[in-house]
Design a protein around this motif. Structure first.
Motif, PDB file in Angstrom:
ATOM      1  N   GLY A  24       0.771  -1.229   0.000  1.00  0.00           N
ATOM      2  CA  GLY A  24       0.000   0.000   0.000  1.00  0.00           C
ATOM      3  C   GLY A  24       0.802   1.278   0.000  1.00  0.00           C
ATOM      4  O   GLY A  24       0.246   2.363  -0.153  1.00  0.00           O
ATOM      5  N   GLY A  25       2.123   1.207   0.170  1.00  0.00           N
ATOM      6  CA  GLY A  25       2.937   2.412   0.131  1.00  0.00           C
ATOM      7  C   GLY A  25       2.930   3.171   1.439  1.00  0.00           C
ATOM      8  O   GLY A  25       2.155   2.889   2.349  1.00  0.00           O
ATOM      9  N   PRO A  26       3.807   4.165   1.571  1.00  0.00           N
ATOM     10  CA  PRO A  26       3.999   4.853   2.845  1.00  0.00           C
ATOM     11  C   PRO A  26       2.991   5.960   3.168  1.00  0.00           C
ATOM     12  O   PRO A  26       2.952   6.429   4.299  1.00  0.00           O
ATOM     13  CB  PRO A  26       5.405   5.446   2.691  1.00  0.00           C
ATOM     14  CG  PRO A  26       5.540   5.692   1.227  1.00  0.00           C
ATOM     15  CD  PRO A  26       4.812   4.566   0.566  1.00  0.00           C
ATOM     16  N   ILE A  27       2.201   6.370   2.182  1.00  0.00           N
ATOM     17  CA  ILE A  27       1.252   7.458   2.409  1.00  0.00           C
ATOM     18  C   ILE A  27      -0.174   6.925   2.311  1.00  0.00           C
ATOM     19  O   ILE A  27      -0.548   6.288   1.320  1.00  0.00           O
ATOM     20  CB  ILE A  27       1.444   8.600   1.385  1.00  0.00           C
ATOM     21  CG1 ILE A  27       2.903   9.076   1.388  1.00  0.00           C
ATOM     22  CG2 ILE A  27       0.510   9.757   1.698  1.00  0.00           C
ATOM     23  CD1 ILE A  27       3.379   9.652   2.704  1.00  0.00           C
ATOM     24  N   ALA A  28      -0.978   7.187   3.345  1.00  0.00           N
ATOM     25  CA  ALA A  28      -2.371   6.731   3.360  1.00  0.00           C
ATOM     26  C   ALA A  28      -3.241   7.619   2.483  1.00  0.00           C
ATOM     27  O   ALA A  28      -2.816   8.685   2.027  1.00  0.00           O
ATOM     28  CB  ALA A  28      -2.888   6.730   4.801  1.00  0.00           C
ATOM     29  N   GLN A  29      -4.464   7.201   2.255  1.00  0.00           N
ATOM     30  CA  GLN A  29      -5.376   7.954   1.401  1.00  0.00           C
ATOM     31  C   GLN A  29      -5.672   9.345   1.954  1.00  0.00           C
ATOM     32  O   GLN A  29      -5.965  10.265   1.195  1.00  0.00           O
ATOM     33  CB  GLN A  29      -6.688   7.178   1.218  1.00  0.00           C
ATOM     34  CG  GLN A  29      -6.536   5.920   0.370  1.00  0.00           C
ATOM     35  CD  GLN A  29      -7.854   5.220   0.125  1.00  0.00           C
ATOM     36  OE1 GLN A  29      -8.875   5.545   0.741  1.00  0.00           O
ATOM     37  NE2 GLN A  29      -7.848   4.254  -0.778  1.00  0.00           N
ATOM     38  N   ASP A  30      -5.595   9.503   3.267  1.00  0.00           N
ATOM     39  CA  ASP A  30      -5.834  10.817   3.864  1.00  0.00           C
ATOM     40  C   ASP A  30      -4.597  11.702   3.859  1.00  0.00           C
ATOM     41  O   ASP A  30      -4.609  12.809   4.397  1.00  0.00           O
ATOM     42  CB  ASP A  30      -6.365  10.675   5.292  1.00  0.00           C
ATOM     43  CG  ASP A  30      -5.373   9.966   6.220  1.00  0.00           C
ATOM     44  OD1 ASP A  30      -4.247   9.642   5.771  1.00  0.00           O
ATOM     45  OD2 ASP A  30      -5.731   9.725   7.388  1.00  0.00           O
ATOM     46  N   GLY A  31      -3.507  11.214   3.235  1.00  0.00           N
ATOM     47  CA  GLY A  31      -2.289  11.994   3.129  1.00  0.00           C
ATOM     48  C   GLY A  31      -1.330  11.843   4.295  1.00  0.00           C
ATOM     49  O   GLY A  31      -0.221  12.402   4.267  1.00  0.00           O
ATOM     50  N   GLN A  32      -1.733  11.095   5.319  1.00  0.00           N
ATOM     51  CA  GLN A  32      -0.878  10.889   6.483  1.00  0.00           C
ATOM     52  C   GLN A  32       0.125   9.765   6.222  1.00  0.00           C
ATOM     53  O   GLN A  32      -0.136   8.847   5.439  1.00  0.00           O
ATOM     54  CB  GLN A  32      -1.729  10.537   7.707  1.00  0.00           C
ATOM     55  CG  GLN A  32      -2.717  11.618   8.104  1.00  0.00           C
ATOM     56  CD  GLN A  32      -2.034  12.898   8.530  1.00  0.00           C
ATOM     57  OE1 GLN A  32      -1.116  12.883   9.350  1.00  0.00           O
ATOM     58  NE2 GLN A  32      -2.481  14.021   7.972  1.00  0.00           N
ATOM     59  N   ALA A  89      -5.266  -2.214   5.326  1.00  0.00           N
ATOM     60  CA  ALA A  89      -4.165  -1.289   5.601  1.00  0.00           C
ATOM     61  C   ALA A  89      -3.001  -1.966   6.316  1.00  0.00           C
ATOM     62  O   ALA A  89      -1.836  -1.659   6.072  1.00  0.00           O
ATOM     63  CB  ALA A  89      -4.665  -0.107   6.434  1.00  0.00           C
ATOM     64  N   GLY A  90      -3.310  -2.902   7.216  1.00  0.00           N
ATOM     65  CA  GLY A  90      -2.262  -3.510   8.016  1.00  0.00           C
ATOM     66  C   GLY A  90      -1.635  -4.715   7.363  1.00  0.00           C
ATOM     67  O   GLY A  90      -2.325  -5.672   6.990  1.00  0.00           O
ATOM     68  N   ASN A  91      -0.315  -4.696   7.218  1.00  0.00           N
ATOM     69  CA  ASN A  91       0.414  -5.795   6.585  1.00  0.00           C
ATOM     70  C   ASN A  91       1.596  -6.212   7.460  1.00  0.00           C
ATOM     71  O   ASN A  91       2.438  -5.379   7.806  1.00  0.00           O
ATOM     72  CB  ASN A  91       0.939  -5.377   5.212  1.00  0.00           C
ATOM     73  CG  ASN A  91      -0.170  -5.182   4.195  1.00  0.00           C
ATOM     74  OD1 ASN A  91      -0.586  -6.113   3.529  1.00  0.00           O
ATOM     75  ND2 ASN A  91      -0.655  -3.952   4.077  1.00  0.00           N
ATOM     76  N   LEU A  92       1.640  -7.469   7.809  1.00  0.00           N
ATOM     77  CA  LEU A  92       2.770  -8.050   8.520  1.00  0.00           C
ATOM     78  C   LEU A  92       3.684  -8.699   7.487  1.00  0.00           C
ATOM     79  O   LEU A  92       3.271  -9.608   6.771  1.00  0.00           O
ATOM     80  CB  LEU A  92       2.292  -9.088   9.533  1.00  0.00           C
ATOM     81  CG  LEU A  92       3.360 -10.002  10.148  1.00  0.00           C
ATOM     82  CD1 LEU A  92       4.375  -9.194  10.947  1.00  0.00           C
ATOM     83  CD2 LEU A  92       2.700 -11.086  11.007  1.00  0.00           C
TER      84      LEU A  92
END
Length: 278
Positions: A60-68, A185-188
């Motif tokens: 999912g990359g380092p930036i969330a959909q809300d920009g955080q 969102a959460g990946n181990l």
């Protein structure tokens, strides 16, 4: 407690006989205090770097959909090299160690080797780095850094699963379900190693075949049986528990540390990615 000095790596098995079960924190801290860290490679495992590059769509990359910025955790982070790598990709990265000496080593690595961890994407930038002293199974360190349970979007486990006595593996798996953000969102990310070690050989590191990750992470907190050969007894009819994680990817990395390779450079390590079940 008497701090050991000048421990020969060959004598580590006898050393660990004194630090079983709930004494593991004291054992690891003593090794760091005596500068006995034969597991330290000095740089991140290239398998993690390749995962962050090649599997960004999955993670999912380092930036969330809300920009955080998304939060990444490395339990048992050692000298902090993987934490610094994650931050270079843009994650707010947290490194957890049970040794105050190890935390100091992390901060030294960050200060003295900044050029080793270049920013990977100037548009994304570098994430915040936080090193914290605490016990993985205790919530005190979470309160210290201000992150709630289920607050980590990425958890990276490499030399932690194999470092723990297998009796602690049910507790290890359950704790990951407590710390990991909800799916997707959460990946181990587990770098499974050493897979090729004799399962009956003493540790740490303890043999860590893929089947052990599967059984423990699909049944967190539950007892998992091992047979007389040291291998997990896999019951194909056993249903995953409601709190169990789901493996969404599993592959042989193109690169890894030499300790994860056999003769002629054959790679034994595997990488797996786990999420909460929908």
């Amino acid at each position: 407690m008497t701090t050991p000095t000048n421990i020969d790596p060959k004598d580590l098995q006898a050393y660990w006989a004194k630090y079983q079960d709930d004494k593991y924190v004291e054992g690891w801290a003593s090794l760091w205090d005596s500068d006995t860290v034969p597991w330290d490679h000095g740089f991140p495992n290239p398998a993690l770097e390749d995962t962050l590059v090649q599997r960004a769509d999955t993670i999912g990359g380092p930036i969330a959909q809300d920009g955080q910025r998304r939060k990444a955790l490395v339990p048992g982070c050692g000298r902090g090299v993987d934490v610094l790598l994650l931050a270079s990709f843009g994650y707010d990265a947290y490194g957890l160690e049970c040794s105050a000496t190890a935390v100091d080593a992390c901060k030294k690595e960050e200060k003295e080797n900044q050029s080793r961890y270049r920013v990977r994407d100037e548009k994304v930038g570098k994430g915040k780095v936080t090193f914290v002293h605490g016990d993985f199974f205790d919530d005190t360190w979470l309160k210290e850094i201000g992150v709630p349970r289920n607050g980590f979007d990425v958890i990276y486990d490499y030399t932690f699963f194999c470092a723990l006595n297998p009796e602690l593996r049910p507790k290890w798996a359950l704790r990951h379900t407590e710390l990991l953000s909800p799916s997707p969102a959460g990946n181990l990310i587990c770098l499974e190693s050493p897979r090729h070690k004799n399962p009956l050989a003493p540790g740490p590191p303890f043999a860590s075949p893929s089947e052990a990750y599967i059984e423990h992470l699909t049944h967190p907190g539950e007892k998992v049986s091992y047979n007389d050969k040291g291998l997990v007894d896999v019951d194909p009819l056993r249903e995953p528990s409601e709190t169990g994680l789901e493996r969404v990817a599993h592959w042989q990395p193109e690169r890894t540390h030499t300790v994860g390779q056999g003769e002629n450079g054959v790679i034994h390590d595997r990488v797996s990615i786990w999420r909460r079940r929908d």
